[in-house]
Design an enzyme around this catalytic site. Structure first.
Site, PDB file in Angstrom:
ATOM      1  N   PRO A  28       0.829  -1.205   0.000  1.00 14.96           N
ATOM      2  CA  PRO A  28       0.000   0.000   0.000  1.00 14.96           C
ATOM      3  C   PRO A  28       0.865   1.257   0.000  1.00 14.96           C
ATOM      4  O   PRO A  28       2.076   1.192   0.209  1.00 14.96           O
ATOM      5  CB  PRO A  28      -0.779  -0.122   1.316  1.00 14.96           C
ATOM      6  CG  PRO A  28       0.124  -0.895   2.219  1.00 14.96           C
ATOM      7  CD  PRO A  28       0.940  -1.819   1.334  1.00 14.96           C
TER       8      PRO A  28
ATOM      9  N   GLU B 156      -3.900   1.053 -13.580  1.00 15.02           N
ATOM     10  CA  GLU B 156      -4.953   2.079 -13.521  1.00 15.02           C
ATOM     11  C   GLU B 156      -4.262   3.371 -13.118  1.00 15.02           C
ATOM     12  O   GLU B 156      -3.773   3.482 -11.991  1.00 15.02           O
ATOM     13  CB  GLU B 156      -6.021   1.707 -12.478  1.00 15.02           C
ATOM     14  CG  GLU B 156      -6.925   0.586 -12.908  1.00 15.02           C
ATOM     15  CD  GLU B 156      -7.933   0.996 -13.985  1.00 15.02           C
ATOM     16  OE1 GLU B 156      -8.003   2.182 -14.337  1.00 15.02           O
ATOM     17  OE2 GLU B 156      -8.631   0.098 -14.463  1.00 15.02           O
TER      18      GLU B 156
ATOM     19  N   CYS C 112      -8.959  10.258  -9.034  1.00 10.93           N
ATOM     20  CA  CYS C 112      -8.436  10.068 -10.400  1.00 10.93           C
ATOM     21  C   CYS C 112      -9.409  10.581 -11.442  1.00 10.93           C
ATOM     22  O   CYS C 112      -8.996  11.058 -12.496  1.00 10.93           O
ATOM     23  CB  CYS C 112      -8.087   8.602 -10.636  1.00 10.93           C
ATOM     24  SG  CYS C 112      -9.457   7.491 -10.280  1.00 10.93           S
TER      25      CYS C 112
HETATM   26  P1  NAD Z   1       2.146   6.975  -7.012  1.00 11.81           P
HETATM   27  O1  NAD Z   1       2.258   6.453  -8.389  1.00 11.81           O
HETATM   28  O2  NAD Z   1       3.135   7.948  -6.531  1.00 11.81           O
HETATM   29  O3  NAD Z   1       2.200   5.746  -5.959  1.00 11.81           O
HETATM   30  C1  NAD Z   1       1.293   4.664  -6.030  1.00 11.81           C
HETATM   31  C2  NAD Z   1       1.940   3.461  -5.367  1.00 11.81           C
HETATM   32  O4  NAD Z   1       3.036   3.011  -6.171  1.00 11.81           O
HETATM   33  C3  NAD Z   1       2.527   3.719  -3.987  1.00 11.81           C
HETATM   34  O5  NAD Z   1       2.299   2.574  -3.207  1.00 11.81           O
HETATM   35  C4  NAD Z   1       4.024   3.916  -4.287  1.00 11.81           C
HETATM   36  O6  NAD Z   1       4.847   3.617  -3.183  1.00 11.81           O
HETATM   37  C5  NAD Z   1       4.244   2.946  -5.416  1.00 11.81           C
HETATM   38  N1  NAD Z   1       5.290   3.280  -6.392  1.00 11.81           N
HETATM   39  C6  NAD Z   1       5.703   4.508  -6.796  1.00 11.81           C
HETATM   40  N2  NAD Z   1       6.616   4.393  -7.777  1.00 11.81           N
HETATM   41  C7  NAD Z   1       6.776   3.061  -8.021  1.00 11.81           C
HETATM   42  C8  NAD Z   1       7.572   2.294  -8.926  1.00 11.81           C
HETATM   43  N3  NAD Z   1       8.392   2.889  -9.800  1.00 11.81           N
HETATM   44  N4  NAD Z   1       7.479   0.951  -8.900  1.00 11.81           N
HETATM   45  C9  NAD Z   1       6.638   0.348  -8.035  1.00 11.81           C
HETATM   46  N5  NAD Z   1       5.864   1.004  -7.141  1.00 11.81           N
HETATM   47  C10 NAD Z   1       5.923   2.357  -7.142  1.00 11.81           C
HETATM   48  O7  NAD Z   1       0.657   7.542  -6.850  1.00 11.81           O
HETATM   49  P2  NAD Z   1      -0.023   8.225  -5.576  1.00 11.81           P
HETATM   50  O8  NAD Z   1       0.517   9.597  -5.403  1.00 11.81           O
HETATM   51  O9  NAD Z   1       0.013   7.278  -4.438  1.00 11.81           O
HETATM   52  O10 NAD Z   1      -1.551   8.294  -6.067  1.00 11.81           O
HETATM   53  C11 NAD Z   1      -2.058   9.294  -6.876  1.00 11.81           C
HETATM   54  C12 NAD Z   1      -2.120   8.841  -8.327  1.00 11.81           C
HETATM   55  O11 NAD Z   1      -2.925   7.662  -8.438  1.00 11.81           O
HETATM   56  C13 NAD Z   1      -2.799   9.858  -9.226  1.00 11.81           C
HETATM   57  O12 NAD Z   1      -2.097   9.935 -10.443  1.00 11.81           O
HETATM   58  C14 NAD Z   1      -4.189   9.280  -9.435  1.00 11.81           C
HETATM   59  O13 NAD Z   1      -4.848   9.720 -10.597  1.00 11.81           O
HETATM   60  C15 NAD Z   1      -3.878   7.818  -9.485  1.00 11.81           C
HETATM   61  N6  NAD Z   1      -5.080   7.006  -9.218  1.00 11.81           N
HETATM   62  C16 NAD Z   1      -5.659   6.345 -10.270  1.00 11.81           C
HETATM   63  C17 NAD Z   1      -6.827   5.607 -10.061  1.00 11.81           C
HETATM   64  C18 NAD Z   1      -7.498   4.870 -11.190  1.00 11.81           C
HETATM   65  O14 NAD Z   1      -8.387   4.053 -10.922  1.00 11.81           O
HETATM   66  N7  NAD Z   1      -7.136   5.111 -12.448  1.00 11.81           N
HETATM   67  C19 NAD Z   1      -7.375   5.540  -8.781  1.00 11.81           C
HETATM   68  C20 NAD Z   1      -6.758   6.225  -7.736  1.00 11.81           C
HETATM   69  C21 NAD Z   1      -5.597   6.958  -7.970  1.00 11.81           C
END
Ligand code: NAD
Length: 450
Positions: free
Chosen positions: A155, A226, A260
């Site tokens: 998470p 997503e 999102c």
């Molecule tokens: P983020 O991409 O920074 O992080 C998401 C998760 O990925 C975190 O657990 C993070 O630790 C991990 N992570 C980050 N870089 C990684 C990598 N290179 N390899 C593996 N894991 C990695 O996103 P956030 O700031 O947590 O969330 C916001 C983003 O999520 C926004 O862009 C939003 O639009 C998107 N979002 C999309 C949906 C959808 O259904 N399309 C739903 C909710 C949020």
């Protein structure tokens, strides 16, 4: 090492979890692989029955979990309660639809009888964001488990406590190691993607998704991504203005814009522009910003100072390039920001191109439906889109390059619809029968028809 989770209202620690050392992650995945055959062999119906037992346990702890969610992430308590409830209430029915979607199919012609099976991949890595810190794990982990995969959940580092509490409830009804959780930031995420997993199910930003796709590519691991959005709202010249402005206010500012499918770009037919902005400003002015744990609050804080600064930078850059503030200001105490309505924007500005993920509604006038379609599609994103209007609404909707399009309503579909992003907002999809099947490998077994 401990990962401390901070309350975005007070900046005080809410609690902490143990960070999973990166070099421990291959062992976690090996344990998931060892647990896989027995879990697979139970069959979908029995797996579903066991997982469904978590529903009432989640509901028993509704108040406690909702308070924790609000303390850790900032969203108002009623919204937190709704999110927790949606993951517990009706879990048995939700699982029944997943089991049904996974049933084998018989295909026959004159010569051949084929059974199409939907089998688990093996070990699924689920990596999730913070903005819906229970629903996002739920949407990936539940179908992955019902399909017979074992799961390692990573998470968000912003909301480890609520995800941990939810995962522990599920663990209490599952065999050992069928669902495990690793904590940490992108380092742990990268290590998990690089470990011996068969499927990576990810919800998060476009940049992280692109990184995961290339990291998984070397071994052709399956990925479901997503990703972010930059959703447009088009208000045509025959739209019901009150309904359109009401929708815009709800969908731009809900969860402090950290959704999102937030409405981030609004294109309004020029004759309606000023009246629409006036209604949107009235709606924004009626919203109460504050501590989500208090009654009557509509907008909690941003998740952290970094996300707030990202929003402030976009708004200030737009203002410096000629945009006007119709409501709000890019300032606030701590992690707070008021709802902001910008006018006079254009596509040279980041606020109309890059995901904002904050409480900002940016409004631009258009002259023809063709121009509105061109502006709405002028983005690499393609998650949701909404059109308000009548005469041209359907034809405009069909020309929008998004995965989920709403006419005079939000973009989410009827029960059974997938949650799907087009263009760079998604790669694969989930939810609904079509989405549930993405967590399974199709295999066919054929015999000669006798
Ligand atoms: P983020 O991409 O920074 O992080 C998401 C998760 O990925 C975190 O657990 C993070 O630790 C991990 N992570 C980050 N870089 C990684 C990598 N290179 N390899 C593996 N894991 C990695 O996103 P956030 O700031 O947590 O969330 C916001 C983003 O999520 C926004 O862009 C939003 O639009 C998107 N979002 C999309 C949906 C959808 O259904 N399309 C739903 C909710 C949020």
């Amino acid at each position: 090492m401990q990962l401390e989770s901070l309350n975005p209202v007070t900046n005080a620690p809410v609690g902490s979890v143990e960070v999973t050392p990166v070099d421990a992650i291959p062992g976690v995945v090996a344990a998931a692989r060892a647990a896989f055959p027995a879990w697979r062999d139970l069959g979908a119906a029995e797996r579903g029955r066991r997982i469904a037992a978590a529903g009432p346990l989640i509901l028993e702890r509704l108040d406690e979990l909702a308070s924790l969610l609000t303390a850790e992430m900032g969203k108002p308590l009623p919204a937190a309660r709704g999110e927790v409830r949606s993951c517990g209430a009706g879990l048995d029915e939700e699982i029944a639809t997943i089991v049904e979607a996974l049933e084998p199919e018989i295909l026959e012609d004159r010569h051949t009888r084929t059974v199409l099976h939907r089998d688990p991949y093996g070990v699924c890595a689920a990596i999730t964001p913070w903005n819906f810190p229970i629903s996002m794990p739920h949407w990936l982990v539940i179908p992955a488990l019902v399909a017979g995969n074992t799961v390692v959940l990573k998470p968000s580092e912003e909301t480890p406590l609520i995800a941990d509490a939810w995962a522990r409830i599920l663990q209490s009804v599952l065999p050992t190691d069928v669902l495990q959780i690793v904590h940490g930031n992108e380092q742990q995420g990268k290590a998990l993607v690089g470990a011996d997993v068969d499927l990576v199910a990810f919800t998060g930003s476009r940049g992280a998704g692109a990184h995961i796709l290339s990291a998984a590519g070397g071994q052709l691991k399956r990925v479901l991504l997503e990703l972010g959005g930059k959703d447009p709202l088009i208000v045509l010249d025959d739209a019901d203005l009150d309904r359109a402005a009401d929708f815009a206010a709800r969908n731009s500012f809900r969860n402090t814009g950290q959704v999102c499918v937030s409405t981030e770009r609004i294109y309004v037919a020029r004759p309606l522009h000023d009246a629409f902005v006036a209604r949107l400003v009235d709606a924004a002015a009626a919203l109460v910003v504050g501590d989500g744990a208090q009654q009557g609050v509509d907008l909690g804080p941003m998740i952290n100072a970094r996300q707030k600064q990202h929003v402030v930078t976009q708004v200030e850059a737009a203002l410096a390039s000629g945009a006007q503030l119709a409501f709000g200001t890019p300032e606030g105490e701590g992690c707070f920001l008021p709802p902001i309505v910008l006018t006079g924007v254009d596509h040279a500005m980041d606020v109309m191109r890059e995901e904002t993920f904050g409480p900002v509604a940016a409004v631009q006038a258009f002259d023809t439906p063709d121009e509105a379609v061109a502006l709405a599609n002028d983005t690499p994103f393609g998650l949701g889109a909404v059109v308000f209007g009548h005469r041209d609404a359907s034809s405009v909707a069909r020309r929008l390059e998004a995965g989920m399009i709403g006419i005079n309503r939000s973009c989410g579909g009827a029960g059974g619809s997938p949650w799907v992003g087009a263009k760079q907002s998604g790669y694969g999809f989930h939810s609904g029968p079509h989405g549930h099947r993405q967590f399974a490998q199709v295999r066919i077994v054929s015999e000669s028809a006798s």
